[in-house]
Design a protein around this motif. Sequence first.
Motif, PDB file in Angstrom:
ATOM      1  N   LEU A 188       0.862  -1.177   0.000  1.00 11.48           N
ATOM      2  CA  LEU A 188       0.000   0.000   0.000  1.00 11.48           C
ATOM      3  C   LEU A 188       0.898   1.226   0.000  1.00 11.48           C
ATOM      4  N   VAL A 189       0.273   2.403  -0.213  1.00  6.70           N
ATOM      5  CA  VAL A 189       0.996   3.670  -0.171  1.00  6.70           C
ATOM      6  C   VAL A 189       0.407   4.498   0.955  1.00  6.70           C
ATOM      7  N   ILE A 190       1.286   4.979   1.832  1.00  6.72           N
ATOM      8  CA  ILE A 190       0.867   5.805   2.954  1.00  6.72           C
ATOM      9  C   ILE A 190       1.332   7.236   2.704  1.00  6.72           C
ATOM     10  N   LEU A 191       0.450   8.197   3.000  1.00  5.90           N
ATOM     11  CA  LEU A 191       0.735   9.610   2.825  1.00  5.90           C
ATOM     12  C   LEU A 191       0.533  10.323   4.157  1.00  5.90           C
ATOM     13  N   TRP A 192       1.249  11.403   4.347  1.00  6.62           N
ATOM     14  CA  TRP A 192       1.123  12.172   5.582  1.00  6.62           C
ATOM     15  C   TRP A 192       1.512  13.627   5.313  1.00  6.62           C
ATOM     16  N   LYS A 193       1.269  14.452   6.292  1.00  5.87           N
ATOM     17  CA  LYS A 193       1.612  15.855   6.189  1.00  5.87           C
ATOM     18  C   LYS A 193       2.828  16.159   7.049  1.00  5.87           C
ATOM     19  N   ALA A 194       3.533  17.202   6.638  1.00  2.00           N
ATOM     20  CA  ALA A 194       4.778  17.559   7.322  1.00  2.00           C
ATOM     21  C   ALA A 194       4.476  18.065   8.728  1.00  2.00           C
ATOM     22  N   PRO A 195       5.421  17.918   9.651  1.00  2.00           N
ATOM     23  CA  PRO A 195       5.204  18.412  11.019  1.00  2.00           C
ATOM     24  C   PRO A 195       5.148  19.934  11.047  1.00  2.00           C
ATOM     25  N   ILE A 196       4.521  20.449  12.088  1.00  2.00           N
ATOM     26  CA  ILE A 196       4.429  21.903  12.241  1.00  2.00           C
ATOM     27  C   ILE A 196       5.805  22.493  12.517  1.00  2.00           C
ATOM     28  N   TYR A 197       6.535  21.854  13.379  1.00  2.00           N
ATOM     29  CA  TYR A 197       7.877  22.329  13.717  1.00  2.00           C
ATOM     30  C   TYR A 197       8.907  21.434  13.049  1.00  2.00           C
ATOM     31  N   THR A 198       9.854  22.032  12.334  1.00  2.00           N
ATOM     32  CA  THR A 198      10.836  21.252  11.578  1.00  2.00           C
ATOM     33  C   THR A 198      12.178  21.144  12.275  1.00  2.00           C
ATOM     34  N   GLY A 199      12.340  21.763  13.468  1.00  2.00           N
ATOM     35  CA  GLY A 199      13.621  21.696  14.160  1.00  2.00           C
ATOM     36  C   GLY A 199      14.573  22.778  13.700  1.00  2.00           C
ATOM     37  N   ASN A 200      15.834  22.596  14.074  1.00  2.00           N
ATOM     38  CA  ASN A 200      16.851  23.580  13.707  1.00  2.00           C
ATOM     39  C   ASN A 200      17.230  23.514  12.238  1.00  2.00           C
ATOM     40  N   SER A 201      16.843  22.438  11.564  1.00  2.00           N
ATOM     41  CA  SER A 201      17.115  22.302  10.139  1.00  2.00           C
ATOM     42  C   SER A 201      15.886  21.724   9.473  1.00  2.00           C
ATOM     43  N   SER A 208      -8.238  11.958 -11.447  1.00  2.00           N
ATOM     44  CA  SER A 208      -7.468  13.045 -10.821  1.00  2.00           C
ATOM     45  C   SER A 208      -5.995  12.661 -10.844  1.00  2.00           C
ATOM     46  N   TRP A 209      -5.228  13.404 -11.665  1.00  2.00           N
ATOM     47  CA  TRP A 209      -3.802  13.127 -11.791  1.00  2.00           C
ATOM     48  C   TRP A 209      -2.996  14.002 -10.827  1.00  2.00           C
ATOM     49  N   GLY A 210      -1.910  13.430 -10.315  1.00  2.00           N
ATOM     50  CA  GLY A 210      -1.043  14.162  -9.397  1.00  2.00           C
ATOM     51  C   GLY A 210       0.413  13.801  -9.584  1.00  2.00           C
ATOM     52  N   LYS A 211       1.271  14.687  -9.124  1.00  2.00           N
ATOM     53  CA  LYS A 211       2.723  14.443  -9.122  1.00  2.00           C
ATOM     54  C   LYS A 211       3.218  14.530  -7.698  1.00  2.00           C
ATOM     55  N   ALA A 212       3.966  13.518  -7.296  1.00  2.00           N
ATOM     56  CA  ALA A 212       4.428  13.405  -5.911  1.00  2.00           C
ATOM     57  C   ALA A 212       3.236  13.419  -4.972  1.00  2.00           C
ATOM     58  N   TYR A 213       2.152  12.815  -5.421  1.00  2.00           N
ATOM     59  CA  TYR A 213       0.913  12.683  -4.654  1.00  2.00           C
ATOM     60  C   TYR A 213       0.315  14.045  -4.295  1.00  2.00           C
ATOM     61  N   GLU A 214       0.648  15.058  -5.068  1.00  2.00           N
ATOM     62  CA  GLU A 214       0.008  16.363  -4.968  1.00  2.00           C
ATOM     63  C   GLU A 214      -0.732  16.608  -6.286  1.00  2.00           C
ATOM     64  N   GLU A 215      -1.983  17.044  -6.211  1.00  2.00           N
ATOM     65  CA  GLU A 215      -2.800  17.219  -7.410  1.00  2.00           C
ATOM     66  C   GLU A 215      -2.165  18.242  -8.342  1.00  2.00           C
ATOM     67  N   ASP A 269      10.601  16.660 -15.469  1.00  3.68           N
ATOM     68  CA  ASP A 269       9.366  15.872 -15.409  1.00  3.68           C
ATOM     69  C   ASP A 269       9.558  14.551 -14.679  1.00  3.68           C
ATOM     70  N   LEU A 270      10.763  14.288 -14.195  1.00  5.57           N
ATOM     71  CA  LEU A 270      10.982  13.048 -13.454  1.00  5.57           C
ATOM     72  C   LEU A 270      10.222  13.096 -12.136  1.00  5.57           C
ATOM     73  N   GLY A 271       9.808  11.939 -11.663  1.00  4.46           N
ATOM     74  CA  GLY A 271       9.126  11.869 -10.382  1.00  4.46           C
ATOM     75  C   GLY A 271       8.051  10.806 -10.380  1.00  4.46           C
ATOM     76  N   THR A 272       7.261  10.807  -9.313  1.00  2.00           N
ATOM     77  CA  THR A 272       6.186   9.832  -9.131  1.00  2.00           C
ATOM     78  C   THR A 272       4.861  10.485  -9.498  1.00  2.00           C
ATOM     79  N   TYR A 273       4.146   9.862 -10.423  1.00  2.00           N
ATOM     80  CA  TYR A 273       2.838  10.347 -10.858  1.00  2.00           C
ATOM     81  C   TYR A 273       1.773   9.387 -10.349  1.00  2.00           C
ATOM     82  N   SER A 274       0.660   9.942  -9.910  1.00  2.00           N
ATOM     83  CA  SER A 274      -0.420   9.136  -9.364  1.00  2.00           C
ATOM     84  C   SER A 274      -1.741   9.548 -10.006  1.00  2.00           C
ATOM     85  N   VAL A 275      -2.668   8.629  -9.975  1.00  2.40           N
ATOM     86  CA  VAL A 275      -4.013   8.893 -10.467  1.00  2.40           C
ATOM     87  C   VAL A 275      -4.996   8.233  -9.516  1.00  2.40           C
TER      88      VAL A 275
END
Length: 1468
Positions: free
Chosen positions: A820-833, A933-940, A967-973
């Motif tokens: 399966l493919v799991i997706l998530w959102k970035a954390p609110i705080y990214t740290g010192n880097s 619905s087509w997307g790149k890097a799992y973003e529409e 144009d390289l990358g992961t495409y999803s539909v």
Amino acid sequence: MATKVLPFYQKRHKHYGYDYRNLDTRSVVKKYTSKSSVSKRSRSSLETSLSRHSPCAKRVCQYAEEEVPEYTVPPFRSREGEEEEVKPKPRAFLYGTKLREMETEIFKLRRSAHEQADMLALKRMEEERLAVQRHIREDSICRAPEFLVRLRSHTVWENSFVKLFCTVQGFPTPLVRWYRDDVYIDQTSEPTKYRMDSYYGVHSLEINRCATSDTAQYTALAFNIHGEASSSATVIVKRFRGDEEPYHSVLLPLNLPLLSPPIFTHIDIQYSEKFGVSFGTEGETMILSCRMILTPNLHRLQPEVVWYRDDVEIKKSKWTVMQYSDCTATLTLPHLNKDDEGLYTIRLITRGGISQHSAYLFVRDADAPMAGAPGAPMDVTFYDANKDYVILTWKPPNVTKESPVIGYFVDRCEAGSDNWIQCNDSPIKICKYPVTGLFEGRSYVFRVRAVNKSGISRPSRITDAVSALDPADLARLQTIYFDASRQIVVSQDELEGDIKPPGIPTNVHVAETSRNYIVLSWDPPEPRGREPLTYYIEKTMAGSASWQRVNQEIAARSPRFAIFDLAEGKSYEFRVFAVNKFGMSQPSASTGPVTVQERIEIPASPSGVRCARNTKHSIVVHWTPSKSAKDLIGYYIDSCLVRTNDWQPCNHKPVKYTRFVVHGLKNGHKYIFRVKAVNALGTSEMSQESDPITVQAALTAPSSPYGITLLDCTNDSMTLGWKAPRFTGGSDIIGYYMDHREITDLHWHESNIKPITGRVYKVENLKGGSFYEFKISAMNVGGVGVPSDSSRAFKCEAWTMSEPGPPYDLTFCEIRKHSLVILWKAPIYTGNSAVTGYTVDICETDSDEWRAITEKEVSTRYLKVTNLEEGRSYIFRVHAVNTAGQGRPSEPSEPILIQVRPGTKEITSGVDAEGNIYLGFECHDMTDASQFSWGKAYEEITDFSKVHVETDGEKSKLIFKHPDMADLGTYSVAVSDTDGISSSYNLEKEELERLMALSHKIRHPTIPLKSELSYEVFDKGQVRFWLQTESVSPNATCKFIVNDLELADSKDHKITFNKSTGMVEMVMEQFTSKNEGTYTVQIQDGKAKNQSTLVLIGDVFKAALEEAEFQRKEFLRKQGPHFAEYLSWHVTEDCIVELICKVANTKKETVFGWYKDYVAVPAEEPPNLQTGESKLSIPEFSRKDMGEYKMTLKDDKGQDVTVLEVAGKVYEEIVQEISRISGFSASELKIKCTPEGIRLQSFLKYYMEDMKVFWYHKDSKIASSEKMRIGGSSDQVWMQICEPNDRDKGKYTMEIFDGKTSYKRHLDLSGEAYAEAYTEFQRLKAAAFAEKNRGKVIGGLPDVVTIMEGKTLSLTSTVFGDPTPEVTWLKNDKDLELNDHHYATLEQGKYASLTIKNVTTEDSGKYGINVRNKYGGETIDITVSVYKHGEEIPVVKRGVQPPEQGKASHAEPSKPEASKSSKFGRRK
């Protein structure tokens, strides 16, 4: 009274007493031991008594009476019958005394026989009775097997042994079989591997020499006629590596592993008395005790007591005594040492669980032997012990008031003795030292003492005994066990043949480096042979070929060796020889350059020291670790009362973690703290002092929501998150209220007015630098709940946390059969880097064990999870990672069922007929409302500038307008209004290049080229341009275009096109400056086209033109005599410089000439016309030979010349080559004494002033001076040490540098060598002084004097001597008697004269003057000849006594000789 229930094994092995004998039985015994005769009444009484027992007993008695004839005496009974009928006569008269004695004896025998028969009958009767009772009892206790003590899992190291135990009960006695991963273990198959024992219900399995393949689950199966039972345990065999520790690291946060799983009955443990934080001093005795209450308190189920120090189990030794009795456990430390400091934990293991208690023990330094001396080192351990050395390590003491430690002394002592020997002469500055000079097979103990400017500390605790043996030798032993007392030990050496000589050692490498030593390690040769091996090590300076033996006197006995006496910062190479009785091996491969230096440096000071309140007498100190924390031993913490400057050590043993609880503080007082880092080189600088803190207990508050977490923080705001309450009250949470306060404020303040709908909230308008606490209340439709506990104090300042916060919003797509493919959102705080990646954890729904899916973090916010099991449900969570490490995990997801929909399609890639690149997808389960619905890097995709979508019914295409690498990358539909139908495609570089090539081929067909257009220059200066294509048709055409002008085939431009091979070429006969420009070849074959261009402009064209002109000139030059090889130089092995060249196309008439600076130079030999070689030798090359050398050739065909400028770089290279040859041939340094001093010299093939020769004393470079004179001659270099003294002792090095390599020769001018040289220098100096100051004649006397008789002769000479010499005159080698005729004078101590008045012929003879003082002297002879008036002047030779006057006339005249000034002296 309650009946005490005994376990079965006590019933089985009960020792019965006399209570088994009842009254009836005792009466039977009494009757059978009475003195009554055997009559019917007694037998009847016996039968009556026995009948009360059982029929069995009766049968036993009858059997004993009827079938045991050895206990019946019929003859005696018949005699008794006769005696009853016949009246006996008085025995005294019939038989006498002997007959009475016989009768008494017979009576005793009869009585003994009856007693034996009765006892045998009683024994058999009792056995029958016991057998009946045993049968009844066994029927009542028969049971299936049951494990009282089950197997326990073990983790052991490779090549060690492990023993599994279990205790089984049951009746009949169960049999036990052992299984490994459900496979029966046959002991006979591997008798040396497994050993099984069974004693009184305790069964054991011993596994010898465990290997990693022995990692398995072992099962003990117990069975009898009533059933079976089993117990299993896991044995894990680990392989030890250099970066692992075989035991838990000390002083890590306490997290003790379970030693055994809790089984059966729970036993509650309550501590009535517990040991607390303790303080002791070195040398004292400390007792830690715990008293407990066990419920229930069963005698046979007492807890197992295990003690730990800093998570490491404490073993019983002379330093630790452990006892347990009457529910009291004690640990006695009879002689405290700082090694004993740490966190002590007592762990009670029972059948129902584990209970533990921990407290810290602080050990202070004992009083130093002298004021100001440091504390003793601690934790002295050893490793890498072998036959030649043992490496010791230790931890430095904490120094607060004392002066810093400047070094350490290491002592050794043979085990069992008290003779301590200091191993190092001067203190070593690093906490590590290899101790050498050990005797093989002996055991040693060690200790360490610290040194500062005030004195030496107390010695550390002595180490355990270690034997000077090589562990590798033990590994070559194999033990075969036959039983408990017999075994055979076989060495692998005995199984190998004779190796003569040994092989070459391999894998020679430096295992450890330091500023003081290097540890060299290697692998023994394979096969090594049965003969003992020793090793010799050689070293050389890096880049040098001069090898020196390191261990000349003592060979290394182990494949490791510590090398000392190396120059810090220098680079060395090492190699090893193996030696046995048959000879020495070839040298091993060199280690390569190894620099003698420390690999670690003193750590940087820690930072960010923070303090937090803990209890009334303790403070928690936190700090940021050192930036350079390589090989860090730990940290020392110091405390100080505010405004006292009295710093006290908080810990006397380094702690490894960055948090420490400081105990023993005064309640209500303010303290400041500082921290320093410690490694083997010493301690760092002190950190900055912490803020003052008052010692008092921490504040707490109640809570309803929980897990309050700080997600982000700025200078005036904080973002917090929390977890929902465990109980919601039956309705959803509609909001939260948050309160906050400063830690110095008692009042809480509202953070929000309106309810917070989420579980993340940003609190603003806070004071920067202040500490805040928070509490949260949850609200639902029923109202506001109980507030949560106060959070820990958060400081309001820009976050310094380096790790990112948790990701959130986990979603799933593309659920397949095993992925399966799991997706998530970035954390609110990214740290010192910035967040660099993410890691994903997985857990099955029926398990609590999380495991990482990815070995490395992923950079995207999605991940395809594979290797899942179809039909199972899984839970996932995600961590964010940045350069500082892994952040906190996200909330676990909901369970996801792994199941694929039938007919699911995947995305495909391709190129259509028009050459368009596309991605396509097809879906057969669409509804009327479904959309693609087509997307790149799992973003529409919202930007359609580079792509557009074409949809036709159930098919959809994503077409690339202008494809490129962006144009390289992961495409999803995804298809909406379906059951999650989706797919993805990873467009990689290789695939896109393939598609682009295919698209270009469809849109623009080309002719493939094998090679592009290029050029080459022929020998005559012609230039050829060419290229080659793949096969083309016969209709193919080509064009040559130069500077936009097409060239046709002509005499100057010959153009050919071979269509079968695809070769296109053009040859230009004359390549001139007019040909600069761009050259292009155009090829066409139908629709297919191609072209290739070559640009010859600027420097590229100039290079081509120069090459063409050069080839043309070379062609013309080679038509006459010429040089095939131009003039070059060469240095022979005798350091003779030769100028060499090679001529060609010459003849006898060819004239050869050598010139230097335009002056002809004669050559030693003419050129060799056959080989063409010609050379000019320059012996004893020097700066005067610099100049321009030239050789010329000339005949009627032409002429040629070659020139070599011997100056500048050429001259330097020649000198360097001479330096190389001379440096390689240089002899070892030798000592030559002179009156001026000690001369060190080395002979070589040739020496010149421009050679780079350097001299060193103790690695310090020496410059030529009046003290150290440096010079040389043609075959030697020397250095004169004028007026040497003790400071001139040491190691001298002569270095010849050839620009790349240094050639060094060494001499140790110390010890006996210096003493002998200095003695010889003093002798020569004294001799020179004596020669200078002895008495001598320095002039004024002739060799021969001829004088006429009657005259006065005065012989005057100048003499010298210090002190003033004595002057004695001689005649004919005898002292001259002075009188009025002969008198002598000595004026001013230097003018000596002899006057002879009125000489006569008798005065003729050999006179001498002897001049001498205490340093010696000399004698000068003068020949005096006196002749008479009128006689011919005689000719007298020097040193020949003239003849007497009477014989002079008979002497033949001598031929005159040239007068020579000469001195004949002798030294006294």
